[in-house]
Scaffold this motif. Structure first.
Motif, PDB file in Angstrom:
ATOM      1  N   LEU A  88      37.853  32.210  37.638  1.00 19.00           N
ATOM      2  CA  LEU A  88      39.107  32.972  37.635  1.00 19.00           C
ATOM      3  C   LEU A  88      39.942  32.635  36.406  1.00 19.00           C
ATOM      4  N   TYR A  89      40.030  31.360  36.085  1.00 21.25           N
ATOM      5  CA  TYR A  89      40.826  30.927  34.932  1.00 21.25           C
ATOM      6  C   TYR A  89      40.285  31.548  33.646  1.00 21.25           C
ATOM      7  N   ALA A  90      38.967  31.488  33.460  1.00 23.53           N
ATOM      8  CA  ALA A  90      38.365  32.051  32.253  1.00 23.53           C
ATOM      9  C   ALA A  90      38.584  33.564  32.179  1.00 23.53           C
ATOM     10  N   THR A  91      38.376  34.246  33.282  1.00 26.01           N
ATOM     11  CA  THR A  91      38.539  35.697  33.292  1.00 26.01           C
ATOM     12  C   THR A  91      39.992  36.094  33.071  1.00 26.01           C
ATOM     13  N   MET A  92      40.908  35.372  33.686  1.00 27.46           N
ATOM     14  CA  MET A  92      42.332  35.682  33.506  1.00 27.46           C
ATOM     15  C   MET A  92      42.769  35.415  32.066  1.00 27.46           C
ATOM     16  N   ASN A  93      42.205  34.407  31.424  1.00 31.24           N
ATOM     17  CA  ASN A  93      42.523  34.150  30.020  1.00 31.24           C
ATOM     18  C   ASN A  93      41.999  35.252  29.119  1.00 31.24           C
ATOM     19  N   ILE A  94      40.796  35.720  29.384  1.00 30.84           N
ATOM     20  CA  ILE A  94      40.260  36.831  28.599  1.00 30.84           C
ATOM     21  C   ILE A  94      41.153  38.060  28.770  1.00 30.84           C
ATOM     22  N   ALA A  95      41.574  38.313  29.997  1.00 28.92           N
ATOM     23  CA  ALA A  95      42.479  39.447  30.252  1.00 28.92           C
ATOM     24  C   ALA A  95      43.789  39.271  29.480  1.00 28.92           C
ATOM     25  N   GLU A  96      44.304  38.048  29.412  1.00 27.48           N
ATOM     26  CA  GLU A  96      45.547  37.797  28.669  1.00 27.48           C
ATOM     27  C   GLU A  96      45.363  38.097  27.181  1.00 27.48           C
ATOM     28  N   VAL A 106      56.178  44.190  31.581  1.00 26.75           N
ATOM     29  CA  VAL A 106      56.218  43.192  32.647  1.00 26.75           C
ATOM     30  C   VAL A 106      55.321  43.642  33.791  1.00 26.75           C
ATOM     31  N   GLY A 107      54.543  42.712  34.318  1.00 28.68           N
ATOM     32  CA  GLY A 107      53.695  42.998  35.457  1.00 28.68           C
ATOM     33  C   GLY A 107      52.251  43.298  35.114  1.00 28.68           C
ATOM     34  N   VAL A 108      51.942  43.459  33.839  1.00 26.44           N
ATOM     35  CA  VAL A 108      50.569  43.792  33.462  1.00 26.44           C
ATOM     36  C   VAL A 108      49.648  42.602  33.728  1.00 26.44           C
ATOM     37  N   SER A 109      50.089  41.396  33.408  1.00 30.48           N
ATOM     38  CA  SER A 109      49.264  40.206  33.669  1.00 30.48           C
ATOM     39  C   SER A 109      49.022  40.036  35.158  1.00 30.48           C
ATOM     40  N   LEU A 115      43.417  42.740  39.935  1.00 32.07           N
ATOM     41  CA  LEU A 115      42.137  43.405  39.704  1.00 32.07           C
ATOM     42  C   LEU A 115      40.986  42.407  39.546  1.00 32.07           C
ATOM     43  N   ILE A 116      41.255  41.275  38.917  1.00 30.46           N
ATOM     44  CA  ILE A 116      40.216  40.249  38.749  1.00 30.46           C
ATOM     45  C   ILE A 116      39.807  39.684  40.104  1.00 30.46           C
ATOM     46  N   PHE A 117      40.789  39.363  40.937  1.00 30.44           N
ATOM     47  CA  PHE A 117      40.469  38.849  42.270  1.00 30.44           C
ATOM     48  C   PHE A 117      39.676  39.901  43.054  1.00 30.44           C
ATOM     49  N   LYS A 118      40.103  41.155  42.951  1.00 28.84           N
ATOM     50  CA  LYS A 118      39.409  42.229  43.665  1.00 28.84           C
ATOM     51  C   LYS A 118      37.986  42.412  43.132  1.00 28.84           C
ATOM     52  N   PHE A 119      37.814  42.341  41.822  1.00 26.52           N
ATOM     53  CA  PHE A 119      36.506  42.489  41.200  1.00 26.52           C
ATOM     54  C   PHE A 119      35.524  41.439  41.709  1.00 26.52           C
ATOM     55  N   TYR A 120      36.009  40.217  41.877  1.00 23.84           N
ATOM     56  CA  TYR A 120      35.148  39.140  42.357  1.00 23.84           C
ATOM     57  C   TYR A 120      35.040  39.098  43.880  1.00 23.84           C
ATOM     58  N   GLY A 121      35.652  40.052  44.561  1.00 21.33           N
ATOM     59  CA  GLY A 121      35.565  40.101  46.017  1.00 21.33           C
ATOM     60  C   GLY A 121      36.425  39.044  46.702  1.00 21.33           C
TER      61      GLY A 121
END
Length: 166
Positions: A88-96, A106-109, A115-121
């Motif tokens: 999650l940390y790696a994916t959220m950093n890539i998204a950032e 505001v709110g995009v992150s 969406l990342i949590f949903k993508f990983y189920g």
């Protein structure tokens, strides 16, 4: 070492210049990346010990952020292991990093965390809560730490201004 020797920043910009936002001025972005590569290479050659310290501190900062996400998940009652927190940390950093290239508001992150949590189920609403909590905490810590930048240096402190490498 590979990234320093072969100019990784410029190569990454050449790869991602196919994004619509970078198409506007790819020459500018490539030149900026080349300048960054040159400055990093000069810093590496001129001050290898300082470079190693920066690298080590960056690793510590990343691990702290990663463990912070893990503790946040546990505090919210999410039974995710350390490996899920790392993913999650790696994916959220890539998204950032991608969000930083886009004109975002505001709110995009937080939306990307959902969406990342949903993508990983995983539990997406709790991912949104966690992301919002971490964002508010970061803002609060920034307000607590910011005065140090202005008042905590002590009297007579000399600030050395670095000159850009040729």
């Amino acid at each position: 070492r590979f990234a320093i020797r072969y100019g990784a920043t410029e190569k990454v910009v050449k790869l991602i210049r196919h994004l619509p936002y970078l198409r506007r001025s790819p020459a500018h972005w490539t030149e900026l990346a080349r300048t960054i590569d040159t400055q990093v290479r000069a810093f590496w050659h001129e001050r290898p010990w300082a470079y190693a310290q920066v690298f080590a501190l960056q690793l510590v900062a990343r691990m702290t952020g990663w463990l912070n996400l893990y503790v946040g998940c546990r505090a919210l009652g999410l039974d995710y292991g350390i490996e899920v927190a790392a993913l999650l940390y790696a994916t959220m950093n890539i998204a950032e990093y991608i969000i930083a290239l886009l004109p975002a508001r505001v709110g995009v992150s937080e939306s990307s965390a959902f969406l990342i949590f949903k993508f990983y189920g995983l539990n997406a609403p709790m991912g949104l809560v966690l992301s919002t909590f971490l964002r508010v905490r970061n803002i609060a810590l920034s307000f607590l730490i910011a005065p140090y930048a202005f008042f905590g240096r002590g009297r007579g402190a000399q600030v050395e201004v670095a000159t850009p490498a040729p």
